[in-house]
Design a protein around this motif. Structure first.
Motif, PDB file in Angstrom:
ATOM      1  N   LEU A   1       0.558  -1.198   0.059  1.00 53.95           N
ATOM      2  CA  LEU A   1      -0.184   0.276  -0.118  1.00 53.95           C
ATOM      3  C   LEU A   1       0.696   1.337  -0.033  1.00 53.95           C
TER       4      LEU A   1
ATOM      5  N   GLN B   1       2.174   5.702  -2.715  1.00 52.26           N
ATOM      6  CA  GLN B   1       2.048   6.318  -1.369  1.00 52.26           C
ATOM      7  C   GLN B   1       2.483   7.111  -0.261  1.00 52.26           C
TER       8      GLN B   1
ATOM      9  N   MET C   1       1.043   7.264   3.763  1.00 49.70           N
ATOM     10  CA  MET C   1      -0.962   7.056   4.012  1.00 49.70           C
ATOM     11  C   MET C   1      -0.811   7.767   5.423  1.00 49.70           C
TER      12      MET C   1
ATOM     13  N   THR D   1      -5.478   5.819   9.345  1.00 49.14           N
ATOM     14  CA  THR D   1      -6.836   6.055   8.711  1.00 49.14           C
ATOM     15  C   THR D   1      -6.984   5.404   7.604  1.00 49.14           C
ATOM     16  N   VAL D   2      -6.555   5.700   6.842  1.00 52.89           N
ATOM     17  CA  VAL D   2      -6.159   5.388   5.668  1.00 52.89           C
ATOM     18  C   VAL D   2      -5.945   3.785   5.058  1.00 52.89           C
ATOM     19  N   ILE D   3      -5.148   3.682   6.044  1.00 54.77           N
ATOM     20  CA  ILE D   3      -4.235   2.323   5.531  1.00 54.77           C
ATOM     21  C   ILE D   3      -5.282   1.239   6.425  1.00 54.77           C
ATOM     22  N   SER D   4      -5.436   1.596   8.123  1.00 56.11           N
ATOM     23  CA  SER D   4      -6.435   0.695   8.128  1.00 56.11           C
ATOM     24  C   SER D   4      -7.658  -0.013   7.909  1.00 56.11           C
ATOM     25  N   GLY D   5      -8.386   1.043   6.836  1.00 53.65           N
ATOM     26  CA  GLY D   5      -9.872   0.694   5.430  1.00 53.65           C
ATOM     27  C   GLY D   5      -9.403   0.262   4.883  1.00 53.65           C
ATOM     28  N   HIS D   6      -7.901  -0.414   5.300  1.00 54.56           N
ATOM     29  CA  HIS D   6      -8.057  -1.966   4.008  1.00 54.56           C
ATOM     30  C   HIS D   6      -7.913  -2.436   5.051  1.00 54.56           C
TER      31      HIS D   6
ATOM     32  N   ARG E   1      -7.947  -0.202  14.022  1.00 54.86           N
ATOM     33  CA  ARG E   1      -6.770   0.616  13.560  1.00 54.86           C
ATOM     34  C   ARG E   1      -5.841   0.753  14.774  1.00 54.86           C
TER      35      ARG E   1
ATOM     36  N   GLU F   1      -1.734  14.496  12.095  1.00 59.46           N
ATOM     37  CA  GLU F   1      -2.201  13.415  11.248  1.00 59.46           C
ATOM     38  C   GLU F   1      -0.116  12.622  11.640  1.00 59.46           C
TER      39      GLU F   1
ATOM     40  N   ARG G   1       1.784  10.247   9.059  1.00 54.29           N
ATOM     41  CA  ARG G   1       1.505  10.195   7.583  1.00 54.29           C
ATOM     42  C   ARG G   1       3.045   8.915   7.717  1.00 54.29           C
TER      43      ARG G   1
END
Length: 126
Positions: A25, A29, A31, A34-39, A44, A68, A70
């Motif tokens: 992932l 890019q 990340m 929160t975005v990573i855990s959405g996958h 989280r 945040e 990243r």
């Protein structure tokens, strides 16, 4: 200047399939968690623990952007893995070359080439 010791090495870090997916992932890019855990079908907090192991091994870097954090891939430590695997590549290449000659041959003599391959049955454990 002394290099700080890592809690986890590259081999330990990539041993887990979730962490390998996280690295994929982050390959394209940066990340936030929160975005990573959405996958992933996990909390989280669990993803954060995986990220901590990857960071300990030097495979991800983190940076603060406002409130945040990243994460981004740091591929350099993967070179250790590549060097280790390249040593064994010569064995795979040899076996594949013998198999290729066998498959492409018409001679019965080349059947003997197949006997040079030590094919392992994955269902048998020694």
């Amino acid at each position: 200047m002394a290099v700080p010791s890592q809690k986890h090495d590259v081999f330990q870090a990539i041993a887990d399939p979730t962490r390998r997916q996280v690295l994929q992932l982050l390959g394209d890019q940066e990340m936030p968690v929160t975005v990573i855990s959405g996958h992933f079908p996990m909390s989280r907090t669990a993803v954060s623990k995986h990220l901590r192991i990857l960071a300990d091994a030097g495979l991800v870097k983190e940076r603060k952007v406002g409130r945040e954090t990243r994460y981004r891939l740091e591929a350099e430590p993967l070179m250790e893995l590549k060097r280790w695997l390249s040593y064994y590549e010569r064995y795979w290449e040899n076996k594949l070359n013998v198999l290729k000659r066998f498959v492409e041959s018409d001679d019965d003599e080349d059947v003997n080439a197949l006997s040079a391959l030590e094919l392992v049955d994955p269902t048998k454990h020694e």
